[in-house]
Design an enzyme around this catalytic site. Structure first.
Site, mmCIF file in Angstrom:
data_model
loop_
_atom_site.group_PDB
_atom_site.id
_atom_site.type_symbol
_atom_site.label_atom_id
_atom_site.label_comp_id
_atom_site.label_asym_id
_atom_site.label_seq_id
_atom_site.Cartn_x
_atom_site.Cartn_y
_atom_site.Cartn_z
ATOM 1 N N ASN A 227 11.672 -62.248 44.649
ATOM 2 C CA ASN A 227 11.268 -63.186 43.579
ATOM 3 C C ASN A 227 12.074 -63.008 42.288
ATOM 4 O O ASN A 227 12.047 -63.874 41.413
ATOM 5 C CB ASN A 227 9.770 -63.066 43.284
ATOM 6 N N ASP B 68 0.985 -68.679 48.530
ATOM 7 C CA ASP B 68 2.087 -69.632 48.378
ATOM 8 C C ASP B 68 1.562 -71.026 48.013
ATOM 9 O O ASP B 68 0.502 -71.429 48.484
ATOM 10 C CB ASP B 68 2.864 -69.698 49.706
#
Ligand code: FPP
Length: 230
Positions: A50, A2
């Site tokens: 996502n 991330d």
């Protein structure tokens, strides 16, 4: 992995630039982990959620997979890296699926480190697909146990992770390996993924070494006889 977007934003660059640097950080991490004797490394590259990102970002990430595979596959294979893809492969495009199939085939015989790339993966999806497989295999409810599901989970070929690392400062699991992290040691760092490297890996391993792993039990020296038998 991330923090790619924020890493790019801090440099006044588009998010894609951060993802591109993220691939380099991934290759660096695989090499450092192999060097440190890590046998299994699993990374969350694209989650089931996502798809909600902009179509530009999604197609950019898919394109990046193709570029990364053609740029790094043979190098990593020569370094003894076995690649496995975990996730719902049916829903990704043909080109990406073929690239992943190819990466798995080419590296199947390697034994130094197994890099599992979670792609179109979600921990809840994994539990559901394992349960569906068990039903399809005719397992009766009274015969369904943890082993039976574990054998049908996407990561069935690997031991449960000892250490779970999340970069980018968020302190949550975000649907990654939910079943498998039951007893993993969790490590969170503010480091943004493109900056992740040997120093951060060594810091995470040092932190792991200080942990006391009890797997729900107690250490013999702490345990009273009654507690030890409880
Ligand atoms: C999270 O950062 C990162 C991703 C959703 C993508 C990670 C993918 C790669 C590093 C490349 C994958 C390619 C291969 C070959 C495996 P973010 O965009 O959420 O960052 P932010 O939280 O700072 O916005």
């Amino acid at each position: 992995m991330d923090g790619n977007g924020r890493w790019a934003k801090r440099r006044f660059m588009p998010r894609f630039f951060g993802h591109k640097q993220g691939v380099d950080a991934l290759v660096r991490t695989v090499r450092v982990c192999a060097d440190r004797g890590v046998e299994y490394l699993t990374v969350f590259a694209f989650s089931s959620e996502n798809w909600k990102r902009s179509s530009d970002e999604v197609s950019g990430l898919m394109g990046l997979v193709l570029v990364a595979v053609s740029k790094y596959l043979m190098k990593l294979s020569d370094e003894g890296v076995r690649i496995r893809i975990v996730g719902d492969r049916d829903a990704v495009g043909d080109k990406v699926r073929e690239a992943w199939d190819h990466a798995e085939r080419v590296t199947a015989h390697n034994t130094r480190i197994t890099l599992s790339v979670a792609f179109n993966y979600g921990g809840r999806w994994d539990v559901v697909q394992a349960a569906r497989r068990a039903m399809a295999d005719g397992i009766k409810p009274q015969d369904l146990d943890e082993d039976c599901l574990s054998r049908r989970m996407a990561m069935h070929f690997a031991p449960d992770p000892d250490l779970f690392i999340r970069t980018g400062g968020e302190v949550r699991i975000s649907n990654f390996l939910l079943w498998q992290v039951a007893y993993s040691e969790l490590y969170f760092t503010d480091c943004l993924w493109p900056d992740f490297g040997p120093e951060q890996i060594d810091a995470a391993i040092a932190s792991y070494r200080e942990r006391e792993r009890r797997f729900g039990g107690r250490l013999p020296e702490d345990a009273t006889p009654q507690a030890a038998n409880a």
